[in-house]
Motif scaffolding. Structure first.
Motif, PDB file in Angstrom:
ATOM      1  N   HIS A  24       0.838  -1.204   0.000  1.00  0.00           N
ATOM      2  CA  HIS A  24       0.000   0.000   0.000  1.00  0.00           C
ATOM      3  C   HIS A  24       0.873   1.253   0.000  1.00  0.00           C
ATOM      4  O   HIS A  24       1.675   1.463   0.901  1.00  0.00           O
ATOM      5  CB  HIS A  24      -0.930   0.002   1.218  1.00  0.00           C
ATOM      6  N   PRO A  68       0.262   5.062   0.183  1.00  0.00           N
ATOM      7  CA  PRO A  68      -0.941   5.838   0.507  1.00  0.00           C
ATOM      8  C   PRO A  68      -1.022   7.232  -0.093  1.00  0.00           C
ATOM      9  O   PRO A  68      -2.076   7.850  -0.030  1.00  0.00           O
ATOM     10  CB  PRO A  68      -0.864   5.939   2.034  1.00  0.00           C
ATOM     11  N   ASN A  96      -7.884   4.465   1.302  1.00  0.00           N
ATOM     12  CA  ASN A  96      -7.008   4.866   2.407  1.00  0.00           C
ATOM     13  C   ASN A  96      -5.845   5.647   1.834  1.00  0.00           C
ATOM     14  O   ASN A  96      -4.948   5.078   1.242  1.00  0.00           O
ATOM     15  CB  ASN A  96      -6.469   3.625   3.136  1.00  0.00           C
ATOM     16  N   VAL A 126       1.120   0.667   5.384  1.00  0.00           N
ATOM     17  CA  VAL A 126       0.069   1.162   6.273  1.00  0.00           C
ATOM     18  C   VAL A 126      -1.308   0.715   5.755  1.00  0.00           C
ATOM     19  O   VAL A 126      -1.536   0.695   4.543  1.00  0.00           O
ATOM     20  CB  VAL A 126       0.198   2.712   6.377  1.00  0.00           C
ATOM     21  N   THR A 127      -2.172   0.292   6.667  1.00  0.00           N
ATOM     22  CA  THR A 127      -3.570  -0.187   6.440  1.00  0.00           C
ATOM     23  C   THR A 127      -3.718  -1.507   5.667  1.00  0.00           C
ATOM     24  O   THR A 127      -4.838  -1.985   5.509  1.00  0.00           O
ATOM     25  CB  THR A 127      -4.504   0.837   5.706  1.00  0.00           C
ATOM     26  N   SER A 128      -2.629  -2.078   5.180  1.00  0.00           N
ATOM     27  CA  SER A 128      -2.757  -3.283   4.341  1.00  0.00           C
ATOM     28  C   SER A 128      -3.402  -4.446   5.089  1.00  0.00           C
ATOM     29  O   SER A 128      -3.111  -4.669   6.258  1.00  0.00           O
ATOM     30  CB  SER A 128      -1.388  -3.754   3.876  1.00  0.00           C
ATOM     31  N   GLN A 145      -4.488  -7.078   9.740  1.00  0.00           N
ATOM     32  CA  GLN A 145      -4.335  -5.754   9.147  1.00  0.00           C
ATOM     33  C   GLN A 145      -3.238  -4.973   9.856  1.00  0.00           C
ATOM     34  O   GLN A 145      -3.093  -5.036  11.086  1.00  0.00           O
ATOM     35  CB  GLN A 145      -5.667  -4.975   9.239  1.00  0.00           C
ATOM     36  N   ASN A 146      -2.490  -4.175   9.063  1.00  0.00           N
ATOM     37  CA  ASN A 146      -1.480  -3.269   9.621  1.00  0.00           C
ATOM     38  C   ASN A 146      -2.142  -1.996  10.144  1.00  0.00           C
ATOM     39  O   ASN A 146      -3.256  -1.656   9.732  1.00  0.00           O
ATOM     40  CB  ASN A 146      -0.461  -2.883   8.534  1.00  0.00           C
ATOM     41  N   TYR A 147      -1.409  -1.288  11.028  1.00  0.00           N
ATOM     42  CA  TYR A 147      -1.927  -0.030  11.570  1.00  0.00           C
ATOM     43  C   TYR A 147      -2.451   0.858  10.460  1.00  0.00           C
ATOM     44  O   TYR A 147      -1.877   0.932   9.372  1.00  0.00           O
ATOM     45  CB  TYR A 147      -0.820   0.726  12.321  1.00  0.00           C
ATOM     46  N   LYS A 148      -3.536   1.594  10.772  1.00  0.00           N
ATOM     47  CA  LYS A 148      -4.165   2.444   9.746  1.00  0.00           C
ATOM     48  C   LYS A 148      -3.581   3.843   9.744  1.00  0.00           C
ATOM     49  O   LYS A 148      -3.696   4.565   8.761  1.00  0.00           O
ATOM     50  CB  LYS A 148      -5.653   2.558  10.022  1.00  0.00           C
ATOM     51  N   GLU A 149      -3.007   4.264  10.903  1.00  0.00           N
ATOM     52  CA  GLU A 149      -2.435   5.613  10.964  1.00  0.00           C
ATOM     53  C   GLU A 149      -0.935   5.531  10.729  1.00  0.00           C
ATOM     54  O   GLU A 149      -0.253   4.662  11.306  1.00  0.00           O
ATOM     55  CB  GLU A 149      -2.705   6.242  12.343  1.00  0.00           C
ATOM     56  N   TYR A 168       2.058   3.147  12.472  1.00  0.00           N
ATOM     57  CA  TYR A 168       2.806   2.228  11.604  1.00  0.00           C
ATOM     58  C   TYR A 168       4.309   2.489  11.769  1.00  0.00           C
ATOM     59  O   TYR A 168       5.099   1.566  12.030  1.00  0.00           O
ATOM     60  CB  TYR A 168       2.360   2.427  10.154  1.00  0.00           C
TER      61      TYR A 168
END
Ligand SMILES: C[S@@+](CC[C@H](N)C(=O)[O-])C[C@H]1O[C@@H](n2cnc3c(N)ncnc32)[C@H](O)[C@@H]1O
Ligand code: SF4
Length: 459
Positions: free
Chosen positions: A59, A61, A73, A330-332, A342-346, A350
């Motif tokens: 990802h 972003p 995202n 991030v978010t993947s 899932q990885n951290y979204k912020e 991350y």
């Protein structure tokens, strides 16, 4: 198999309600923070013992400007320097994850999504690909399915040649709509010249599959304006189309509040557009793969569907059912063995995890037997529009009619409505029911009742 669709306006109106897109089952809403690094490591161990090829999702972003409709995202910034620390951390994550998976496992599928992957410059993209080659076993003979999403406003002939040289052989172009008023209303100005130059360059460089993303339901769209966009794109005959229904959820996606509600097409107009899309694409020789996707009959997705080998994952439809999916960045979201994670979204969370040398997984879900069974049913229906009960009964040692008695009751109502045929042996979705495949899958979703309002409309 017959890959056609029938547009039944009355049926579509009656079944128009919110529902998941089933890029996974259970959906991402079931991921919870009780699942972290330790659980992920256990699943990797088991998956290495089972072996088999891998699929990698990266990802990226960043986007240069915001498109008001966007539900992806993303991080919008004009400052290209933001990519530098992100790339450092992403490469560290590649090294960390690569060390956990057996080198004997080839990467059959690889995808860069976003945001906008081509926000990165050539040196940065090369570094990411080189790092991936160093820590995972990529194919060197162009036999892997390696794809990238590009924004034609960010791409030129040179970029396309560079992407091919890096090993990509499938490409997807974001377009949405050519109409100048629609483009202004969504803050995405993109010319035909730049879009088709990228498409032509991709062909010239030998990309094996070209996809165009369009969205219907955007502000100021009418059947007439969207037909014009579609005709212009059809003249260049991409191998695939993704034609998404605009998911308007301004309470979740802040920039959508910049879209004037009064400019949105009415449900009746959206249905006219959808009908026109189905007709034009069918007339042009494309087949309906399912859930927003059309392809030329000789495209690998259409072939896989006819051969019963189509699969669905977070990137949409795919021909690689047997791969464990490793999410990077991030978010993947990944799927390893019988778990999603899932990885951290912020970005700051991350970055913090990676700086501490930890895997950035922050939540996930372990599938139980019932989840696996329902996932198999939903995947089979959404990919192939038919289900043979005996296959599921053998795989999961159940009696289908007994296990799914309430679901079969619901399906009988759908049969009466003409969505499907239901016999003692299985389910066959009708050509009219194909556009409502989500509704049919929803019957088998045990989590849906309490979550429905959080999904976008089916049509
Ligand atoms: C990550 S973008 C594609 C790559 C690149 N960022 C671009 O826009 O060209 C993924 C696609 O998701 C679709 N999309 C984004 N927001 C959407 C929404 N609210 N409803 C439906 N589709 C949407 C668009 O078709 C978009 O091309
Ligand atoms: S549609 Fe693509 S370019 Fe536009 S904001 Fe979303 S991810 Fe970025």
């Amino acid at each position: 198999m017959d890959q056609s669709i029938t547009f039944d306006l009355d049926l579509i109106k009656r079944y128009d309600k919110s529902g998941p897109r089933y890029t996974s089952y259970p959906t991402a809403l079931e991921l919870h923070e009780g699942f972290g690094e330790a659980e992920y490591l256990q699943h990797i161990q088991k998956s290495n013992a089972a072996g088999g090829p891998l699929s990698l999702y990266f990802h990226i972003p960043f986007c240069d400007t915001v498109c008001f409709y966007c539900a992806c995202n993303k991080i919008v910034t004009k400052n290209r320097a933001h990519a530098v620390p992100y790339l450092d951390n992403l490469c560290r994550e590649v090294a960390m994850q690569g060390a956990l998976f057996d080198k004997s496992r080839p990467v059959n599928q690889l995808h860069w999504g976003g945001g906008t992957p081509t926000f990165l410059n050539y040196e940065q993209m090369k570094r990411l690909m080189d790092t991936t080659r160093e820590h995972f076993t990529l194919h060197d003979d162009d036999s892997g399915e390696y794809s990238i999403e590009v924004d034609p406003r960010e791409t030129n002939d040179r970029t396309i040649a560079q992407l091919r040289e890096l090993g990509f052989n499938r490409i997807s172009l974001g377009l949405q709509d050519f109409d100048p008023d629609v483009q202004k209303a969504v803050n995405r100005l993109q010319s035909k010249e730049q879009t088709f130059a990228v498409l032509e360059a991709a062909r010239k460089e030998g990309f094996r599959s070209t996809n165009i993303d369009l969205i219907y339901g955007l502000p100021l769209q009418t059947e007439h304006t969207f037909a014009k966009t579609l005709e212009q794109v059809l003249a260049y005959a991409p191998d695939r189309f993704s034609i998404f229904n605009y998911a308007h959820m301004p309470s979740r996606f802040k920039t959508q509040r910049q879209i004037n509600d009064a400019d949105l097409p009415t449900p009746a107009v959206k249905l006219e557009i959808l009908q026109m899309v189905g007709q034009k694409l069918t007339d042009a020789g494309y087949v309906y793969i399912g859930m927003d996707h059309f392809a030329k009959p000789d495209d690998e997705l259409a072939v896989a569907q006819r051969e019963g080998k189509l699969y669905r994952n977070f990137q949409g439809y795919s021909t690689h059912s047997d791969c464990d999916l490793v999410g990077l960045g991030v978010t993947s979201i990944g799927r390893v063995g019988d778990a999603y994670m899932q990885n951290y979204k912020e970005l700051d969370e991350y970055d913090a995890a990676i700086s501490q040398g930890k895997l950035p997984v922050f939540r996930g879900v372990d599938l139980d037997e019932d989840d696996k069974l329902r996932r198999a049913v939903i995947t089979q229906l959404i990919c192939h529009f038919e289900l043979t009960f005996s296959k599921i009964e053998t795989e999961f040692t159940i009696d289908f009619a007994e296990y799914f008695a309430p679901e079969l009751e619901n399906l009988r109502l759908m049969k009466a409505d003409g969505l499907l045929d239901l016999t003692a042996d299985g389910i066959q979705v009708s050509t009219a029911g194909r556009l409502l495949i989500r509704n049919i899958c929803m019957v088998f979703d045990k989590y849906l009742a309490q979550k429905q309002q959080q999904f976008s409309k089916v049509i």
